[in-house]
Design an enzyme around this catalytic site. Sequence first.
Site, PDB file in Angstrom:
ATOM      1  N   ASP A   1      -2.124   6.200  -6.163  1.00 25.61           N
ATOM      2  CA  ASP A   1      -2.501   5.159  -5.236  1.00 25.61           C
ATOM      3  C   ASP A   1      -2.650   3.787  -5.655  1.00 25.61           C
ATOM      4  O   ASP A   1      -3.200   3.619  -6.825  1.00 25.61           O
ATOM      5  CB  ASP A   1      -3.921   5.560  -4.610  1.00 25.61           C
ATOM      6  CG  ASP A   1      -4.384   4.652  -3.671  1.00 25.61           C
ATOM      7  OD1 ASP A   1      -3.542   4.122  -2.722  1.00 25.61           O
ATOM      8  OD2 ASP A   1      -5.464   4.303  -3.513  1.00 25.61           O
TER       9      ASP A   1
ATOM     10  N   ASP B   1       0.873  -1.296  -0.041  1.00 24.43           N
ATOM     11  CA  ASP B   1      -0.087   0.005  -0.148  1.00 24.43           C
ATOM     12  C   ASP B   1       0.891   1.151   0.050  1.00 24.43           C
ATOM     13  O   ASP B   1       1.470   1.257   0.816  1.00 24.43           O
ATOM     14  CB  ASP B   1      -1.103   0.040   1.138  1.00 24.43           C
ATOM     15  CG  ASP B   1      -2.197   1.087   1.261  1.00 24.43           C
ATOM     16  OD1 ASP B   1      -1.994   1.918   0.248  1.00 24.43           O
ATOM     17  OD2 ASP B   1      -2.985   0.924   2.269  1.00 24.43           O
TER      18      ASP B   1
END
Length: 459
Positions: free
Chosen positions: A339, A134
């Site tokens: 992202d 992440d």
Amino acid sequence: MAASSATPLFLVLLHLGLFFAGATEFHFVHLRDLAAAGHHHRRLPNPANNGKLSLDLLHRDAISGRNFSDQRHRLDHRLQRDAHRLAFLYRRLGGYHVADFGSEVVSGLEQGSGEFFVRVGVGVPPRDQYMVVDSGSDIVWIQCRPCAQCYAQSDPVFDPAESASFARVACGSPICGFLLSGDSGCHAGDCRYEVSYSDGSYTRGTLALETLTFGNVEVRDVAIGCGHSNRGLFVGAAGLLGLGWGPMSFVGQLGGQAGGAFSYCLASRGGGGAAGSLIFGRTSAVPVGAVWVPLTRNLRAPSFYYVRLLGLGVGGAQLPLREDVFRLSDEGEGGVVMDTGTAITRLPPLAYATLRDAFASATAGLPRAPATSIFDTCYDLSGYESVRVPTVSFYFAGGAILTLPARNFLIPVDDAGRFCFAFAPSTSGLSIMGNIQQEGIQITFDAANGFVGFGPNTC
């Protein structure tokens, strides 16, 4: 790279590599190649066996054990996960107050999210575990025994008692001082951590120093959360490998060992097997020939990588959008976040409508199909073997122009020949560059110097 409409950066359709050329207005696309995108790819060299920090990236579908009956079923599940991730990002980046960010440790893992995984050895001797990657997280954590509450994971839960390198972090340690919010901090002599989410998922436990193994490379004394109470739907992963811009992320902890740099290439849209590569370290991760775009930091959300986007283009022409549509304000609102956990790129409503209308106008000769889920611009291409579609480009600060492969914006949504334009409007001024738009591109974050690089390789 000097600003010029005649010499943009181009990423060739499918896997043909990057090159510099005159302005290209259209892609000629074989639809069977779009439908197969993500299931066949050219692997970048993996230098793990040469003493470098490198890992294969795996898509969640490769380890979840789920068998989707068709393309639509797979897409529906991906968009459901995307909605969870988007809600998390909007809460973190859209309507928060400064007081909400009292901790340097934040996590981007939301219930139902986590698209890409790596296999990491934890402890000595190393116990292999799947971990979610992440780029919006500032924490490394795994589930640990004894487990007061743990969700199901693919591998046996890590037992610190079986690791010769496990060491609890003392309350007086500077590392413990990074945990400033909620129930994190010093409790009964232990440095405790907690990451909670508004949907009820969480991880709680003890902060420790542990050895992580990547291929045949050991990284000692990594601060990790050893979670004894965890709740969530994390698809078999043991925990999370945070790669955010903060000091507690894995990249931040590596410091001089990695030179503040890492690189990834996302090569799969949900097929089995490896989905790309993740490489750490300035020598290995920073490629010669990349085109560099400046990052900008949001002091109210310092973990996230914001990129300076100036505009969008269709068919080789920049669209009439004001630059402030994508600007990060002094108050920390708006801006463009890159992202890995979000699938579909979101744009402010005005920017999205302008992009969609330009694309729809240039594809007026193709038969339209009804809207599908969040996609309002779809096509029935069941009677076609190939089509001609306009290019879609990002215009960045510094003059770089990133032109996407067709597979990164025209995606199959069923097995009957329906394809949709893979962008969507946001519900705020925040823009998010999702992983579908990043697929097949070697992306390098040079956090130490504040740049993100594109290319020169594809995967």
